[in-house]
Design a protein around this motif. Structure first.
Motif, PDB file in Angstrom:
ATOM      1  N   TYR A  32       0.845  -1.181   0.000  1.00 56.50           N
ATOM      2  CA  TYR A  32       0.000   0.000   0.000  1.00 56.50           C
ATOM      3  C   TYR A  32       0.885   1.238   0.000  1.00 56.50           C
ATOM      4  O   TYR A  32       2.097   1.160   0.199  1.00 56.50           O
ATOM      5  N   PHE A  33       0.274   2.345  -0.248  1.00 61.59           N
ATOM      6  CA  PHE A  33       0.987   3.611  -0.342  1.00 61.59           C
ATOM      7  C   PHE A  33       0.551   4.530   0.788  1.00 61.59           C
ATOM      8  O   PHE A  33      -0.565   4.442   1.286  1.00 61.59           O
ATOM      9  N   MET A  34       1.466   5.392   1.157  1.00 58.99           N
ATOM     10  CA  MET A  34       1.150   6.399   2.160  1.00 58.99           C
ATOM     11  C   MET A  34       1.540   7.773   1.635  1.00 58.99           C
ATOM     12  O   MET A  34       2.439   7.888   0.789  1.00 58.99           O
ATOM     13  N   TRP A  35       0.895   8.778   2.161  1.00 59.82           N
ATOM     14  CA  TRP A  35       1.310  10.164   1.957  1.00 59.82           C
ATOM     15  C   TRP A  35       1.690  10.733   3.318  1.00 59.82           C
ATOM     16  O   TRP A  35       0.923  10.633   4.291  1.00 59.82           O
ATOM     17  N   TYR A  36       2.882  11.305   3.382  1.00 56.37           N
ATOM     18  CA  TYR A  36       3.335  11.992   4.575  1.00 56.37           C
ATOM     19  C   TYR A  36       3.457  13.481   4.267  1.00 56.37           C
ATOM     20  O   TYR A  36       3.788  13.872   3.152  1.00 56.37           O
ATOM     21  N   ARG A  37       3.235  14.295   5.290  1.00 55.52           N
ATOM     22  CA  ARG A  37       3.424  15.737   5.192  1.00 55.52           C
ATOM     23  C   ARG A  37       4.563  16.114   6.123  1.00 55.52           C
ATOM     24  O   ARG A  37       4.626  15.648   7.260  1.00 55.52           O
ATOM     25  N   GLN A  38       5.455  16.962   5.626  1.00 57.12           N
ATOM     26  CA  GLN A  38       6.601  17.391   6.420  1.00 57.12           C
ATOM     27  C   GLN A  38       6.708  18.900   6.408  1.00 57.12           C
ATOM     28  O   GLN A  38       6.972  19.508   5.364  1.00 57.12           O
ATOM     29  N   TYR A  39       6.517  19.506   7.575  1.00 56.11           N
ATOM     30  CA  TYR A  39       6.735  20.937   7.707  1.00 56.11           C
ATOM     31  C   TYR A  39       8.226  21.188   7.872  1.00 56.11           C
ATOM     32  O   TYR A  39       8.982  20.305   8.291  1.00 56.11           O
ATOM     33  N   SER A  40       8.629  22.436   7.572  1.00 57.47           N
ATOM     34  CA  SER A  40      10.040  22.769   7.599  1.00 57.47           C
ATOM     35  C   SER A  40      10.652  22.470   8.962  1.00 57.47           C
ATOM     36  O   SER A  40      10.096  22.831  10.003  1.00 57.47           O
ATOM     37  N   ARG A  41      11.776  21.794   8.950  1.00 60.00           N
ATOM     38  CA  ARG A  41      12.559  21.461  10.150  1.00 60.00           C
ATOM     39  C   ARG A  41      11.775  20.583  11.130  1.00 60.00           C
ATOM     40  O   ARG A  41      12.019  20.605  12.341  1.00 60.00           O
ATOM     41  N   LYS A  42      10.834  19.820  10.597  1.00 62.13           N
ATOM     42  CA  LYS A  42      10.107  18.851  11.408  1.00 62.13           C
ATOM     43  C   LYS A  42      10.206  17.480  10.757  1.00 62.13           C
ATOM     44  O   LYS A  42      10.555  17.362   9.576  1.00 62.13           O
ATOM     45  N   GLN A  80      -5.105  25.815   2.021  1.00 61.30           N
ATOM     46  CA  GLN A  80      -4.871  26.850   3.022  1.00 61.30           C
ATOM     47  C   GLN A  80      -3.368  27.119   3.153  1.00 61.30           C
ATOM     48  O   GLN A  80      -2.568  26.217   2.893  1.00 61.30           O
ATOM     49  N   PRO A  81      -3.004  28.307   3.603  1.00 68.39           N
ATOM     50  CA  PRO A  81      -1.569  28.566   3.838  1.00 68.39           C
ATOM     51  C   PRO A  81      -0.944  27.541   4.789  1.00 68.39           C
ATOM     52  O   PRO A  81       0.241  27.213   4.654  1.00 68.39           O
ATOM     53  N   SER A  82      -1.750  27.012   5.719  1.00 71.22           N
ATOM     54  CA  SER A  82      -1.225  26.009   6.652  1.00 71.22           C
ATOM     55  C   SER A  82      -0.924  24.671   5.975  1.00 71.22           C
ATOM     56  O   SER A  82      -0.299  23.796   6.577  1.00 71.22           O
ATOM     57  N   ASP A  83      -1.353  24.506   4.722  1.00 75.48           N
ATOM     58  CA  ASP A  83      -1.015  23.304   3.961  1.00 75.48           C
ATOM     59  C   ASP A  83       0.391  23.395   3.365  1.00 75.48           C
ATOM     60  O   ASP A  83       0.881  22.414   2.792  1.00 75.48           O
ATOM     61  N   SER A  84       1.010  24.552   3.477  1.00 72.70           N
ATOM     62  CA  SER A  84       2.357  24.732   2.923  1.00 72.70           C
ATOM     63  C   SER A  84       3.333  23.809   3.635  1.00 72.70           C
ATOM     64  O   SER A  84       3.556  23.921   4.842  1.00 72.70           O
ATOM     65  N   ALA A  85       3.881  22.882   2.906  1.00 74.71           N
ATOM     66  CA  ALA A  85       4.744  21.840   3.464  1.00 74.71           C
ATOM     67  C   ALA A  85       5.299  21.031   2.298  1.00 74.71           C
ATOM     68  O   ALA A  85       4.979  21.293   1.139  1.00 74.71           O
ATOM     69  N   THR A  86       6.122  20.048   2.623  1.00 74.18           N
ATOM     70  CA  THR A  86       6.570  19.081   1.627  1.00 74.18           C
ATOM     71  C   THR A  86       5.748  17.813   1.784  1.00 74.18           C
ATOM     72  O   THR A  86       5.559  17.326   2.897  1.00 74.18           O
ATOM     73  N   TYR A  87       5.261  17.289   0.687  1.00 73.73           N
ATOM     74  CA  TYR A  87       4.417  16.095   0.697  1.00 73.73           C
ATOM     75  C   TYR A  87       5.197  14.932   0.076  1.00 73.73           C
ATOM     76  O   TYR A  87       5.693  15.027  -1.047  1.00 73.73           O
TER      77      TYR A  87
END
Lengths: 107, 112
Positions: A32-42, A80-87
């Motif tokens: 299966y596949f996953m999607w991860y979200r990574q905020y800067s320096r987290k 949303q601006p809060s969605d700004s991250a690396t996916y």
């Protein structure tokens, strides 16, 4: 060819836009596949996972797998601006991560 | 509750020195993973522990890299004779095996 390919971006969109993030994979050994979200320096955090072809929806997020074309997508509605991250998309049989797509949502 | 913690958060070292990176997983998580994240390269799997044993060491890039886990809890990743190409963010994750991986904030390693 990498097993999981992902456009690094950055992808810049206005608030409220529909965002489409995509990965392709080359090996059909599929769990299966996953999607991860990574905020800067987290560290990355799990966003969604999907076991099979078709769509899976969670709030503003929809994950889609097309096994015939080996294509994985994540759609974000009303961004949303809060969605700004690396996916990052992840092929879980070998814990293979894509390079991640950096998303910027501006107000 | 407490998440995965890693220390140090930043490490600057000179080429040729040894470094130790520490990971404290979530209590009760049997599986522990180490990854390396370089700019533009995504996450690179290094090693996976189930309890104290490492059934999969296939991702370790060279014999300068080693890892251990004691008491089914804390893990240490050791890099000997560091090289500039070792500079990256080293991420640790833990999970109930199988299950969602919970990541720590990472250790940013810079080798001068």
């Amino acid at each position: 060819q990498k097993e999981v390919e992902q456009d690094p971006g950055p992808l810049s969109v206005p608030e409220g836009a529909i965002v489409s993030l995509n990965c392709t994979y080359s090996n059909s050994a599929f769990q299966y596949f996953m999607w991860y979200r990574q905020y800067s320096r987290k560290g990355p955090e799990l966003l969604m996972y999907t076991y099979s072809s078709g769509n899976k929806e969670d709030g503003r997020f929809t994950a889609q797998v097309d096994k015939s074309s080996k294509y994985i997508s994540l759609f974000i509605r009303d961004s949303q601006p809060s969605d700004s991250a690396t996916y990052l998309c992840v092929k879980t049989d070998k814990l293979i991560f894509g390079t991640g797509t950096r998303l910027q949502v501006f107000p | 509750g407490a998440g995965v913690s890693q220390s140090p958060s930043n490490k600057v070292t000179e080429k040729g020195k040894d470094v130790e990176l520490r990971c404290d997983p979530i209590s009760g998580h049997t599986a522990l993973y180490w990854y390396r994240q370089s700019l533009g390269q995504g996450l690179e799997f290094l090693i996976y522990f189930q309890g104290n044993s490492a059934p999969d060491k296939s991702g370790l890039p060279s014999d300068r890299f080693s890892a251990e886990r004691t008491g089914g809890s804390v893990s240490t990743l050791t890099i000997q004779r560091t090289q500039q190409e070792d500079s990256a963010v080293y991420l640790c994750a833990s999970s109930l095996d199988p299950g969602e991986q919970f990541f720590g904030p990472g250790t940013r390693l810079t080798v001068l």
